[in-house]
Design an enzyme around this catalytic site. Structure first.
Site, PDB file in Angstrom:
ATOM      1  N   CYS A   1      14.581 -10.380 -31.679  1.00  0.00           N
ATOM      2  CA  CYS A   1      13.829 -11.560 -30.602  1.00  0.00           C
ATOM      3  C   CYS A   1      14.658 -12.305 -30.559  1.00  0.00           C
ATOM      4  O   CYS A   1      14.549 -12.747 -29.412  1.00  0.00           O
ATOM      5  CB  CYS A   1      12.737 -12.174 -30.989  1.00  0.00           C
ATOM      6  SG  CYS A   1      11.269 -10.841 -31.654  1.00  0.00           S
TER       7      CYS A   1
ATOM      8  N   HIS B   1       6.511 -10.149 -23.662  1.00  0.00           N
ATOM      9  CA  HIS B   1       7.650 -10.220 -24.706  1.00  0.00           C
ATOM     10  C   HIS B   1       9.065  -8.793 -25.261  1.00  0.00           C
ATOM     11  O   HIS B   1       9.025  -8.118 -25.919  1.00  0.00           O
ATOM     12  CB  HIS B   1       7.142 -10.538 -26.731  1.00  0.00           C
ATOM     13  CG  HIS B   1       8.826 -10.551 -27.131  1.00  0.00           C
ATOM     14  ND1 HIS B   1       9.900 -10.938 -26.948  1.00  0.00           N
ATOM     15  CD2 HIS B   1       8.596 -11.147 -28.723  1.00  0.00           C
ATOM     16  CE1 HIS B   1      10.608 -11.004 -27.681  1.00  0.00           C
ATOM     17  NE2 HIS B   1       9.798 -10.994 -29.316  1.00  0.00           N
TER      18      HIS B   1
END
Lengths: 400, 489
Positions: A88, A344
């Site tokens: 991420c 996300h």
């Protein structure tokens, strides 16, 4: 002796696609959307780009592997394109590479683009990723919500916090972000939610409910960076410059010693200390105007406030409940709505966070504009609390 | 003297309520309405291999003392692999030495007794202590009598010549092709012939011959038998047989029918292991089992019987049962109910066999690496040890974790991934003396664990690769509850 990155590189332009369930858009469309805005903002032509870095995580939807997906989508002039992938934190890694290239004088102007088309995977949440041949033979078939939810069980134990009180504190994290996202036309979710809605949502991973989890969205973001003098030559004023770009990666300590108690993220503390040092920040609570942190889950954001030294260890839940990180609080967090409202799309998130700080620092954030911010911090956490990649980036007005 | 030098058993925690099954099937099979009690039911992640490992650990105790096991015989009619040594998986989980002689046996309900006889012969020939493990995870058709009568369980006996708890006195065998039931290769469930014929022409005529032969070899009169064990799904068959053979009625041992059901091949050894927990020195035990003929074994309990206790014992396993009233859960765990799995249930579970071999010690035996310099424990073992940023190279020595006490550091229970028994529980587990693993939890109820909960390790099915028919095993954590396995030093 390293002197750090402070004020050596400026943002020339940025772009961000609309985030959401972009059924109508391909990954290429999203990249073009972010890139076109960034190029117009920078006021340059493709020939002026010296190199590009491309952040994407999943290869399931054709945006993975190599640099060609970006180069072809954007019809770049055969410049070097490198795909970076660090869970991420990938978007922040792409920024770091572009900034370092410019700071090194290897090129004058560099591009970083991040994209993820999660909604083409067919899952309601993140798909399971492949992790080689050994790990699946012993490791739980774990999902992100349960990996991060473990922060909550350990935090409760370490600090003796009542389960219902912690649940209410993390609910406030989501309530706050939804209130902010409601003012952002590029956010996936633009609707405020009540504390009751958050508390009563179905459990995904004990104690996290549906509203404690980031959305699942498609999106792309782009940044163009250059040296401050070049930016000024191109007519730019009120420059936003990089103050610090730090990454800390787990080395196995958390999972292989009994010293880590599971209630915080070790790498965030290390990356934050290094970043404050690089940026010359001595008292982050006074000097940081705003943050965009990795709120993949509400408990992550709460713990991150402590790990960034913006709350005392064990006191974060009180600060959250006090509204310290609300839009009107002492250090607004996720003023754009955060991962909570943007979802996300993994490769894009780090750049999307920077986009908000850039707008805020330039006074271009519209209805959600904060009063006179000078320093902003982005934080990404890839992997899981016990084994992760953490990035902390600090930007601010030139000279701040 | 050769005989039993250790014993243990295993009964899965889940006990399916017969009444719940009868109620669910009343529309179709009303004849089962009056059935009482429970039958043992393997969890979704249990099979004959994992239950055999559990019984063997119950028998052998903590890992430190396993070098004495020189032979391993795994008897089962429900082995998960037709070709791949199932006993080899068990040996790996038990961290037995690589040069152990391990074999699989099966094919009849009396195969466990055959294994005991073979183990005795092996010890007699100087082959060293031999572990006999028997386990069955029985498959039945929904709505059948067997569904209610059968059970899942395992048992283990260590056969040797030192500190013998029950001396082997003799045995008798009858191998004839009397087919009361059968299961062809590739089939999952048994086909049965008429009960009265089986009872009268089969058991009634064949078993007495094996019993008489065993008693003759042992030099024991039928009237001297203190405990008579004869598993059978037919009510009072054991009492009828005892009478026919001249064995006292009070010698007939309870078959655990009300709690476990008939676990098939291992059932004789399971009841024997249960009996040995309370057997008195000098007592004569006659154990017989029927199937493709019949087999009988005679033991005499020695003065040493009080010197041994299994880790938990059959009575311990019986006491920790949890009644299961959900019939569809039983069907799903037995692979008889196809439930919606969602996209996450589509994940490919292909196993890299080369990787499994390279890491076999860590994966099969839960063996970590302990740094000889700092004492830090690493799982999985690695060439470099973590040591305050100054890694030490090649300092780790094998360090088994399976029998060490452990507790939960952090945990969650999630409903997102596909899991056969949601919510999927896992978390970080810390071992006493060092070592930490993020691992699956099993055999627990929602709300049963929290940070600090004491856990113990169990060997279970990790994944099943249904495309290629491969079962992968690893260790999971379960609440320690009472009577934990003793700590290994």
């Amino acid at each position: 002796m390293a002197t750090g990155i402070k004020d050596k590189v400026a943002i020339l332009g940025m772009g961000c696609s609309k985030f959401g369930e972009r059924w109508d858009a391909s990954p290429e469309d999203l990249m073009v959307e972010a890139y076109t805005e960034a190029m117009a903002d920078a006021g340059i032509t493709p020939e002026q780009l010296g190199a590009a870095w491309f952040s994407t995580h999943m290869d399931d939807v054709g945006t993975g592997r190599g640099g060609t997906p970006l180069s072809i989508a954007l019809r770049l002039p055969n410049i070097g394109v490198t795909r970076v992938e660090n869970f991420c934190a990938g978007g922040s890694e792409a920024i770091r590479a572009a900034v370092y290239a410019v700071a090194a004088g290897a090129c004058d102007i560099a591009l970083a683009v991040g994209v993820e088309k999660l909604k083409d995977t067919g899952y309601g949440g993140l798909p399971m990723s492949t992790v080689g041949t050994y790990i699946p033979q012993w490791y739980p078939n774990a999902v992100a919500p349960a990996n991060f939810a473990q922060l909550a069980s350990a935090y409760r134990t370490r600090h003796g916090v009542d389960a219902a009180l912690l649940k209410r504190a993390i609910a406030h994290v989501s309530v706050k972000s939804h209130a902010n996202g409601a003012k952002n036309p590029k956010a996936h979710f633009q609707k405020a939610v009540s504390e009751e809605t958050v508390l009563k949502a179905p459990i995904i991973a004990e104690p996290l409910g549906l509203f404690d989890c980031a959305g699942v969205s498609d999106g792309a973001a782009a940044v163009i960076v250059t040296r401050p003098e070049i930016a000024r030559e191109l007519g730019k004023r009120n420059l936003v410059t990089f103050k610090a770009l730090q990454v800390a990666v787990s080395n196995g300590w958390e999972l292989q010693s009994s010293e880590w108690d599971g209630s915080y993220v070790h790498t965030t503390r290390i990356a934050a200390k290094r970043a404050y040092d690089e940026a010359g920040i001595r008292d982050p609570r006074k000097e940081v105007s705003m943050t965009e942190v990795h709120d993949c889950f509400s408990i992550t954001e709460l713990v991150t406030m402590e790990d960034l030294f913006l709350s005392e260890t064990g006191q974060g839940y009180k600060d959250v409940l006090n509204g310290d990180f609300d839009a009107e609080g002492r250090i607004p967090c996720q003023i754009d709505g955060g991962l909570k409202c943007f979802g996300h799309p993994i490769g894009a998130s780090g750049i999307r966070m920077l986009y908000e700080l850039y707008l805020q620092l330039q006074g271009r954030a519209g209805a959600r504009q904060l009063a006179n911010p000078t320093i902003g911090l982005t934080h990404n956490l890839g992997g899981q609390p016990s084994q992760n990649v953490c990035s902390v980036s600090i930007v601010g007005l030139e000279g701040a | 003297m050769i005989g039993i030098t250790g014993f243990g058993g295993y009964v899965p925690r889940l006990r399916l309520s017969r009444q719940a099954v009868a109620q669910a099937n009343a529309w179709y099979a009303p004849q089962f309405a009056g059935r009482k009690g429970t039958r043992a039911m393997a969890n979704w992640d249990e099979d004959s291999i994992t239950m055999a490992v559990a019984a063997a650990r119950d028998c052998l105790g903590a890992a430190g003392d396993r070098r004495r096991v020189r032979g391993l015989m795994l008897a089962s009619d429900t082995l998960p692999f037709v070709e791949r040594l199932n006993a080899g998986v068990v040996a790996g989980a038990l961290t037995l030495a690589d040069d152990v002689d391990a074999i699989d046996l099966g094919g009849s309900q009396r195969a466990a007794l055959s294994a005991v006889a073979q183990a005795v012969a092996r010890v007699k020939a100087g082959g060293g202590s031999t572990l006999v493990v028997a386990a069955d995870n029985r498959k039945t058709l929904a709505g059948s009598a067997q569904e209610l009568e059968y059970g899942d369980a395992a048992a283990a006996l260590l056969i040797g010549s030192e500190n013998v708890l029950a001396e082997y006195l003799g045995g008798g065998t009858l191998s004839v092709d009397f087919v009361d039931h059968f299961r062809s290769a590739g089939e999952e469930t048994d086909y049965h012939w008429e009960e009265r014929w089986v009872r009268d022409e089969g058991i009634g005529k064949l078993a007495p011959k094996a019993i008489a032969s065993a008693l003759a070899q042992a030099g024991v009169q039928a009237g001297q038998v203190d405990h008579f064990i004869f598993p059978s799904a037919f009510a009072k068959m054991d009492a009828q047989l005892a009478k026919a053979c001249g064995i006292r009625a009070e010698a007939v041992v309870s078959m655990l029918t009300d709690q476990v059901g008939d676990s098939g091949l291992p059932h004789g050894l399971l009841v024997l292991a249960h009996l040995l927990e309370t057997a008195k020195p000098g007592a004569h035990i006659l154990l017989a089992q029927f199937g493709s003929g019949a087999q009988a074994l005679v033991f005499r309990v020695t003065e040493a019987i009080g010197s041994f206790r299994p880790a938990r014992g059959v009575s311990g396993w019986l006491a920790r049962g949890a009644e299961e009233r959900n019939y569809t859960k039983f069907l799903a765990f037995k692979g008889q109910l196809a439930l919606e799995r969602g996209m996450r249930g589509e994940q490919d579970k292909k196993t890299a066999l080369s990787t499994a071999w390279r890491h076999r010690t860590a994966l099969a035996g839960l063996v970590a690496g302990r740094c000889e310099v700092t004492g830090s424990v690493h799982f999985p073992p690695s060439r470099l040890s973590y040591d305050q940023g100054k890694p030490l190279q090649d300092t780790q020595k094998p360090y088994p974790l399976a029998d060490r006490p452990a507790k939960v550091l952090s945990w969650s229970a999630e409903y997102l991934s596909y899991h056969p028994a949601p919510p999927h529980h896992y978390g970080q587990v810390d071992f006493e003396g060092g070592g930490r693993i993020l691992m699956d939890f099993t055999d627990l109820d929602v709300g049963e664990v929290d940070a600090g909960t004491a856990m113990e390790m169990v060997f279970r099915i990790k994944d099943t690769d249904e495309r290629r028919g491969y079962t992968r095993y690893f260790w999971k954590a379960t609440p320690a509850r009472a009577a934990a396995i003793p700590h290994a030093n």
